[in-house]
Every structure is written in structure tokens, then in C-alpha cells.
Scaffold this motif. Structure first.
Motif, PDB file in Angstrom:
ATOM      1  N   LEU A 155       7.738  -4.419   3.702  1.00 51.74           N
ATOM      2  CA  LEU A 155       7.388  -5.130   2.587  1.00 51.74           C
ATOM      3  C   LEU A 155       6.360  -6.293   2.809  1.00 51.74           C
ATOM      4  O   LEU A 155       5.544  -6.735   2.277  1.00 51.74           O
ATOM      5  N   THR A 156       6.423  -6.516   4.298  1.00 52.66           N
ATOM      6  CA  THR A 156       5.373  -7.430   4.840  1.00 52.66           C
ATOM      7  C   THR A 156       3.914  -6.776   4.582  1.00 52.66           C
ATOM      8  O   THR A 156       3.031  -7.529   4.670  1.00 52.66           O
ATOM      9  N   LEU A 157       3.840  -5.646   4.308  1.00 50.74           N
ATOM     10  CA  LEU A 157       2.470  -5.006   4.233  1.00 50.74           C
ATOM     11  C   LEU A 157       2.052  -5.479   2.914  1.00 50.74           C
ATOM     12  O   LEU A 157       0.802  -5.380   2.468  1.00 50.74           O
ATOM     13  N   VAL A 158       2.897  -5.736   1.844  1.00 50.63           N
ATOM     14  CA  VAL A 158       2.566  -5.750   0.703  1.00 50.63           C
ATOM     15  C   VAL A 158       1.501  -7.111   0.470  1.00 50.63           C
ATOM     16  O   VAL A 158       0.303  -6.921  -0.350  1.00 50.63           O
ATOM     17  N   PRO A 159       1.892  -8.090   0.917  1.00 50.60           N
ATOM     18  CA  PRO A 159       0.865  -9.289   0.808  1.00 50.60           C
ATOM     19  C   PRO A 159      -0.334  -9.016   1.580  1.00 50.60           C
ATOM     20  O   PRO A 159      -1.578  -9.488   0.989  1.00 50.60           O
ATOM     21  N   LEU A 160      -0.537  -8.382   2.635  1.00 47.01           N
ATOM     22  CA  LEU A 160      -1.719  -8.038   3.395  1.00 47.01           C
ATOM     23  C   LEU A 160      -2.573  -7.085   2.456  1.00 47.01           C
ATOM     24  O   LEU A 160      -3.708  -7.306   2.393  1.00 47.01           O
ATOM     25  N   LEU A 161      -1.885  -6.193   1.857  1.00 48.86           N
ATOM     26  CA  LEU A 161      -2.647  -5.131   0.967  1.00 48.86           C
ATOM     27  C   LEU A 161      -3.201  -5.951  -0.105  1.00 48.86           C
ATOM     28  O   LEU A 161      -4.334  -5.630  -0.642  1.00 48.86           O
ATOM     29  N   MET A 162      -2.498  -6.729  -0.717  1.00 50.81           N
ATOM     30  CA  MET A 162      -2.984  -7.589  -1.895  1.00 50.81           C
ATOM     31  C   MET A 162      -4.009  -8.429  -1.414  1.00 50.81           C
ATOM     32  O   MET A 162      -5.022  -8.441  -2.425  1.00 50.81           O
ATOM     33  N   TRP A 163      -3.851  -9.116  -0.379  1.00 50.53           N
ATOM     34  CA  TRP A 163      -5.370  -9.762   0.123  1.00 50.53           C
ATOM     35  C   TRP A 163      -6.281  -8.699   0.072  1.00 50.53           C
ATOM     36  O   TRP A 163      -7.598  -9.182  -0.147  1.00 50.53           O
ATOM     37  N   SER A 164      -6.317  -7.952   0.710  1.00 45.09           N
ATOM     38  CA  SER A 164      -7.360  -6.845   1.060  1.00 45.09           C
ATOM     39  C   SER A 164      -7.946  -6.196  -0.331  1.00 45.09           C
ATOM     40  O   SER A 164      -9.387  -6.320  -0.475  1.00 45.09           O
ATOM     41  N   ARG A 165      -7.069  -5.980  -1.473  1.00 45.97           N
ATOM     42  CA  ARG A 165      -7.634  -5.472  -2.593  1.00 45.97           C
ATOM     43  C   ARG A 165      -8.375  -6.624  -3.413  1.00 45.97           C
ATOM     44  O   ARG A 165      -9.479  -6.328  -4.019  1.00 45.97           O
ATOM     45  N   ILE A 166      -7.810  -7.847  -3.337  1.00 46.79           N
ATOM     46  CA  ILE A 166      -8.519  -9.125  -4.180  1.00 46.79           C
ATOM     47  C   ILE A 166      -9.756  -9.492  -3.214  1.00 46.79           C
ATOM     48  O   ILE A 166     -10.747  -9.646  -4.074  1.00 46.79           O
ATOM     49  N   SER A 167      -9.749  -9.364  -2.053  1.00 52.95           N
ATOM     50  CA  SER A 167     -10.854  -9.688  -1.283  1.00 52.95           C
ATOM     51  C   SER A 167     -11.917  -8.679  -1.511  1.00 52.95           C
ATOM     52  O   SER A 167     -13.352  -9.192  -1.373  1.00 52.95           O
TER      53      SER A 167
END
Length: 197
Positions: A155-167
Motif C-alpha cells: 500500500l506504500t506504492l499508492v501515494p507514490l502512484l497518486m503523485w505520479s499520475r497527478i504530476s
């Protein structure tokens, strides 16, 4: 050398994309979770065909003929046909799994991939949800059901992927958040019911 945020976000987005995450998780579940089942490679072939080969070929073909603008299908309006086709592919995969007498969890993956693709398709008619986040968290739910709490660190990958898609400006915060929350909760609820936990 100037740090390229866009390139980093793009690399993360591809590394944790549905065509990478889904087959990796299906390999883990099939080869580790059903290691003693003589049909495991047949199950994995069907899962790989439905989760990776079919989507990649479909999106490549649609990009080639100009029906989608990019391989991530960034524009909501372009997602209807691919999602419709992938629903059919997952239903077909489910039927193959039934013929192979696969474990109920594995048949459920394809059945509810089809159901959830229809759900995403209906949402897409009005709003753009993050399929990247939906896929990641639904796959984490699968791992959790098979292997227990030890896998929840994914689940630690979730905020990383969120940041990526938003960026990358592919989604806004709510589109990634809703995709992530729904992916986990829906797949967990569906498969818990399906396998009778």
C-alpha cells in the motif's frame, strides 16, 4: 544535470501500470499460492492473456489507427471501446478458467475484472477515474486475501502512484483517491463473497 520530475513521474507510472502490476500479482498468486496444482501454468496463461496480452494488443492497435491518443488512454472519451472489449475478454477468460476447473479465487479474478471493467466504463461516461490506482489496489486486495497482512506494505506504492499520475496531469487528486479506495474495497468485498470467507 537538471532533475527531470516529469520523467520520474512517467517512469513510476509505467512501472506501476496495470499491464505490469496485474501479471506480476497473478504470477505470485498462481505460482506461490497454488504451487502444487498441476494446472497452474494453464491458469497463468489465461490470466496473462486477459490481463496483459489482450490489453496491450488492443491499445497498440487502437493507437495505430488513431482511436486513442496515447497508450495510457489519457482522454476519458477514448476509453469506452477499450473497456467494452476488455470486459468481453475477461468474460471469455472466466469461461476458459471454468473449463480448466481452476481454483475459485482464480476464476473470481476474471469474473470480477469483467464486472469492475463495466463499473469503470459506466463511471467513465460521466467522470474520469484512475484505472492505474484501481488496478494497483485491487491487486493488493487479491494478495491480502491469499497471503494475509504481510503484503499490505504494498500500500506504500499508492501515494507514490497518486503523485505520479497527478504530476503527469493524467488525473486530479480525487480521481486517484477514488480509484484507489474503490479498487481495494470492491475487489475485497467481491472475492470475499465469491470464495465464501
Amino acid at each position: 544535470m537538471r532533475f527531470d520530475v516529469h520523467r520520474l513521474a512517467d517512469s513510476i507510472s509505467w512501472a506501476i501500470s496495470p499491464v505490469v502490476v496485474a501479471p506480476a500479482v497473478y504470477c505470485a498468486i498462481t505460482l506461490l499460492g497454488y504451487a502444487d496444482d498441476p494446472g497452474k501454468f494453464s491458469y497463468l496463461t489465461v490470466l496473462f492473456a486477459a490481463s496483459t496480452a489482450a490489453p496491450m494488443l488492443l491499445i497498440y492497435g487502437l493507437k495505430k489507427i488513431g482511436k486513442v491518443s496515447d497508450y495510457n488512454i489519457t482522454f476519458r472519451e477514448q476509453r469506452f471501446i477499450p473497456l467494452l472489449v476488455l470486459t468481453f475478454v475477461n468474460v471469455l477468460g472466466y469461461e476458459f478458467m471454468q473449463q480448466l476447473h481452476a481454483p475459485r479465487l482464480l476464476t473470481g479474478i476474471l469474473l470480477f475484472n469483467a464486472v469492475n471493467t463495466v463499473l469503470i466504463l459506466l463511471v467513465t461516461l460521466q467522470w474520469k477515474i484512475s484505472i492505474h490506482l484501481f488496478t494497483l489496489t485491487s491487486c493488493i486486495a487479491l494478495l491480502f486475501l491469499k497471503f494475509g497482512v504481510d503484503v499490505l506494505w504494498f500500500l506504500t506504492l499508492v501515494p507514490l502512484l497518486m503523485w505520479s499520475r497527478i504530476s503527469l496531469k493524467a488525473h486530479n487528486f480525487m480521481q486517484t483517491l477514488v480509484g484507489g479506495v474503490l479498487g481495494f474495497l470492491i475487489m475485497f468485498a467481491e472475492l470475499t463473497w465469491w470464495i465464501g470467507l
